[in-house]
Design an enzyme around this catalytic site. Structure first.
Site, mmCIF file in Angstrom:
data_model
loop_
_atom_site.group_PDB
_atom_site.id
_atom_site.type_symbol
_atom_site.label_atom_id
_atom_site.label_comp_id
_atom_site.label_asym_id
_atom_site.label_seq_id
_atom_site.Cartn_x
_atom_site.Cartn_y
_atom_site.Cartn_z
ATOM 1 N N ARG A 113 0.825 -1.211 0.000
ATOM 2 C CA ARG A 113 0.000 0.000 0.000
ATOM 3 C C ARG A 113 0.861 1.264 0.000
ATOM 4 N NH1 ARG A 113 -5.237 1.294 1.691
ATOM 5 N NH2 ARG A 113 -5.580 -0.879 2.278
ATOM 6 N N ARG A 190 -2.406 -7.362 11.888
ATOM 7 C CA ARG A 190 -1.722 -7.154 10.616
ATOM 8 C C ARG A 190 -0.230 -7.007 10.872
ATOM 9 N NH1 ARG A 190 -5.903 -3.989 6.999
ATOM 10 N NH2 ARG A 190 -4.278 -4.324 5.457
ATOM 11 N N ASP A 306 -13.852 6.370 1.904
ATOM 12 C CA ASP A 306 -14.253 6.012 3.260
ATOM 13 C C ASP A 306 -15.070 7.096 3.953
ATOM 14 O OD1 ASP A 306 -13.061 3.567 3.077
ATOM 15 O OD2 ASP A 306 -11.362 4.013 4.380
#
Length: 423
Positions: A113, A190, A306
């Site tokens: 990312r 994560r 979002d």
């Protein structure tokens, strides 16, 4: 260099320079608009872990200069997704990654990312976007429209786009009230690290022989292990039930003992990954249903990504849908023109809402499907899992073309919007 701007271009201010906001900036700049992109971060670093983009966004990236080529250069070469039961038994091998170009016209992309984000920002600047870092937008004036910075500076534009995430300040300008996100009841452990720590590990080293995507499913849990960059980097994710508090944030250090307790009795290879992974985070999954209002009453401020529709990671489409929002906004603004910003924004909402709402729901239904296949006590699989169409329920979204949807739907949708909003 960016495309040549007209003499009096639309000035677009975008708040939030994440993947969605940066993509919107690129798309608007390539339509000849003047774009100012704000973010409160003083500097960007290649942080985070893996993220995927479906063919639905790859087709957009290919149209936006060399963006796709730069992303593909650092993307996973995995051709399949191996789904395993929690004990390691292979349930299916999904070859969608290898066949996506033939099926949907474009490959999917999986990569880091943070590295993708750096590429997006670079391309925004190449296309003439003014990127202003270290500038926190304190409030919006939805009438001018304008944004205000902490030092009192007011930046006036033709249109404001709030791409500032689940804690968006722009929602107040659009909704007229504070609308806080809520905890979904789940969280993700994560971790992302150099794979060299597993080089001589007999359980994990076989995963490092090639780029690969692996999925384990069990009672109330599912986890991924993704290997990219020729086996040099490894990412692990485990979604679990959680009752954490998100009042002060939603990213906390992960507790290895909690993870190992949760996956006791699982595939030894998956357990070993979590025994050794470094820099583990516990990410509380915040959520809200897709807002039914994305545009301020003035028609000059719009929400995207979002800020309007946070996705759960099980949808595998959060970043892709934010990019599609940006592409749709840019084309609607270009079609409507500078004197018709409300028409552009309301048409953007009308074109996107039903599609995004259906896509967002997949995050819930996919998670519930995977988490409820087993008896909670015996852990035996008691339901049949249909993988005839692949492991993800979101693959139907890969065929979508957001820009084509605008081209095909603009005339009828904008006409209806004019009537409904008396524009």
């Amino acid at each position: 260099m960016g495309l040549v701007q007209p003499e009096d271009p639309i000035h677009v201010v975008i708040v939030g320079a994440g993947l969605g906001g940066a993509a919107c900036a690129i798309a608007c700049a390539r339509q000849g608009m003047k774009v100012t992109l704000f973010d409160q971060a003083p500097e960007f670093y290649p942080l985070g872990d893996s993220v995927g983009f479906g063919s639905n966004t790859s087709r957009l990236f290919k149209r936006w200069g060399t963006l796709y080529d730069d992303m593909w250069a650092i993307s996973s070469r995995a051709g399949d997704t191996i789904m395993r039961d929690y004990d390691g038994r292979v349930l299916t091998v999904d070859t969608t990654l290898a066949t996506a170009e033939a099926t949907y016209g474009h490959k999917g992309l999986i990569g880091h990312r943070g590295h993708y984000h750096m590429i997006f920002i670079e391309h925004a600047r190449k296309n003439g976007v003014e990127v202003r870092l270290g500038n926190r937008v304190e409030r919006y004036d939805e009438t001018k429209p304008s944004v205000f910075l902490p030092d009192g500076e007011e930046v006036v534009a033709d249109v404001l786009i709030a791409a500032d995430g689940v804690k968006s300040a722009g929602r107040l300008a659009v909704l007229g009230f504070e609308d806080a996100p809520v905890h979904s009841g789940y969280a993700c452990w994560r971790a992302y690290c150099d794979s060299s720590i597993f080089k001589d590990d007999p359980l994990v080293s076989p995963f490092l022989e090639r780029d690969c995507l692996n999925l384990w499913i069990g009672p109330d849990l599912h986890g991924f292990v993704t290997v990219i960059r020729d086996g040099s980097e490894i990412n692990a994710v485990l979604t679990h039930k959680d009752v954490g508090d998100i009042a002060e944030g939603w990213m906390f250090p992960g507790n290895r003992e909690d993870i190992l307790e949760a996956i006791h009795g699982w595939d030894p290879a998956f357990v070993r990954v979590w025994e050794k992974m470094q820099n583990i985070l516990d990410w509380k999954l915040v959520y809200r249903p897709c807002l039914d209002k994305w545009v301020a009453d003035t028609g000059l401020v719009a929400l995207m990504g979002d800020a309007a529709h946070p996705f759960l990671p099980t949808s595998t489409q959060g970043a892709s849908q934010a990019v599609e929002d940006g592409a749709t906004l840019a084309l609607c603004l270009a079609k409507a023109g500078k004197g018709n910003i409300p028409l552009a924004l309301h048409t953007y909402f009308a074109l996107r809402y039903d599609h995004v709402k259906a896509a967002q729901q997949i995050g819930i239904t996919q998670r519930d499907k995977w988490h409820n296949l087993h008896d909670k006590n015996t852990k035996k699989m008691i339901k049949t899992l249909d993988t005839s169409k692949g492991v993800l329920d979101s693959y139907w979204l890969w065929a979508h073309d957001a820009e084509k949807a605008v081209e095909d739907g603009w005339e009828d949708t904008s006409r209806r919007v004019k009537e409904e909003h008396h524009l």
